[in-house]
Design a protein around this motif. Structure first.
Motif, mmCIF file in Angstrom:
data_model
loop_
_atom_site.group_PDB
_atom_site.id
_atom_site.type_symbol
_atom_site.label_atom_id
_atom_site.label_comp_id
_atom_site.label_asym_id
_atom_site.label_seq_id
_atom_site.Cartn_x
_atom_site.Cartn_y
_atom_site.Cartn_z
ATOM 1 N N ILE A 1 65.887 -32.688 11.395
ATOM 2 C CA ILE A 1 66.963 -32.926 12.228
ATOM 3 C C ILE A 1 67.254 -32.427 13.401
ATOM 4 C CG2 ILE A 1 69.730 -32.824 11.686
ATOM 5 C CD1 ILE A 1 68.634 -33.476 9.097
ATOM 6 N N LEU A 2 67.749 -31.628 13.748
ATOM 7 C CA LEU A 2 67.518 -30.878 15.314
ATOM 8 C C LEU A 2 66.421 -31.116 16.106
ATOM 9 C CD1 LEU A 2 69.283 -29.019 16.678
ATOM 10 C CD2 LEU A 2 67.217 -27.013 16.109
ATOM 11 N N TYR A 3 65.235 -31.248 15.911
ATOM 12 C CA TYR A 3 64.488 -32.718 16.682
ATOM 13 C C TYR A 3 64.571 -33.799 17.274
ATOM 14 C CZ TYR A 3 59.828 -34.225 18.403
ATOM 15 O OH TYR A 3 58.885 -34.309 19.256
ATOM 16 N N GLY A 4 65.305 -34.547 16.330
ATOM 17 C CA GLY A 4 65.675 -35.422 16.356
ATOM 18 C C GLY A 4 67.076 -35.747 17.672
ATOM 19 N N THR B 1 67.356 -37.343 21.009
ATOM 20 C CA THR B 1 67.893 -38.500 21.189
ATOM 21 C C THR B 1 69.482 -37.349 23.242
ATOM 22 O OG1 THR B 1 68.452 -38.855 18.958
ATOM 23 C CG2 THR B 1 70.408 -39.475 20.233
ATOM 24 N N VAL B 2 69.242 -36.256 22.499
ATOM 25 C CA VAL B 2 69.896 -36.390 23.593
ATOM 26 C C VAL B 2 69.523 -36.547 24.622
ATOM 27 C CG1 VAL B 2 71.582 -34.522 24.879
ATOM 28 C CG2 VAL B 2 72.294 -34.917 22.174
ATOM 29 N N LEU B 3 67.970 -36.129 24.917
ATOM 30 C CA LEU B 3 67.585 -36.307 26.031
ATOM 31 C C LEU B 3 67.141 -37.545 26.806
ATOM 32 C CD1 LEU B 3 65.224 -33.600 25.866
ATOM 33 C CD2 LEU B 3 66.431 -33.380 27.700
ATOM 34 N N TYR B 4 66.599 -38.787 25.319
ATOM 35 C CA TYR B 4 67.189 -40.104 25.669
ATOM 36 C C TYR B 4 67.880 -40.357 26.616
ATOM 37 C CZ TYR B 4 66.122 -44.938 25.573
ATOM 38 O OH TYR B 4 65.821 -46.750 25.924
ATOM 39 N N CYS B 5 69.384 -40.084 25.843
ATOM 40 C CA CYS B 5 70.738 -40.932 26.492
ATOM 41 C C CYS B 5 71.006 -40.609 27.942
ATOM 42 C CB CYS B 5 71.773 -40.647 25.385
ATOM 43 S SG CYS B 5 71.656 -41.927 24.252
ATOM 44 N N ARG B 6 71.090 -38.796 28.187
ATOM 45 C CA ARG B 6 70.469 -38.428 29.652
ATOM 46 C C ARG B 6 70.077 -39.069 30.744
ATOM 47 N NH1 ARG B 6 70.345 -32.547 30.256
ATOM 48 N NH2 ARG B 6 69.138 -33.129 31.935
ATOM 49 N N LEU B 7 68.623 -39.588 30.218
ATOM 50 C CA LEU B 7 67.847 -40.593 31.285
ATOM 51 C C LEU B 7 68.423 -41.753 31.285
ATOM 52 C CD1 LEU B 7 65.187 -40.022 31.584
ATOM 53 C CD2 LEU B 7 64.408 -41.220 30.140
#
Length: 94
Positions: free
Chosen positions: A35-38, A42-48
């Motif tokens: 869950i932490l990995y997901g 997700t946060v990194l993808y949204c920032r990108l």
């Protein structure tokens, strides 16, 4: 041959139900890590996706769209047809 080997490996490795229920804490820890990995991904993808990319190389020219866009083939076809018609009439030589 491979099918029989796979079945034999599954029969040798098959855990019993009591062994599987004994280590449920490992499952909870692994679920938490997943869950932490997901969340991190997700946060990194949204920032990108949200941050505009302004890193364009200075030495590369910008691409210019072709004249006529996707319809640029039509004038080429018309030109070829005219040339073939003139060649058929004998006005154009190779």
């Amino acid at each position: 041959m491979l099918h029989a080997l796979l079945i034999a490996a599954l029969l040798v490795v098959k855990p019993t139900c009591t062994e599987a229920f004994g280590d449920m804490n490992i499952c909870y820890v692994l679920d938490g890590i997943l869950i932490l990995y997901g969340i991190i991904l997700t946060v990194l993808y949204c920032r990108l996706r949200m941050v505009p990319s302004n890193k364009t190389p200075a030495n590369l020219p910008e691409k210019q769209p072709a004249a006529g866009g996707i319809y640029a083939v039509r004038p080429l076809i018309l030109m070829i047809k005219k040339t073939l018609k003139k060649a058929h009439e004998g006005k154009v030589t190779a």
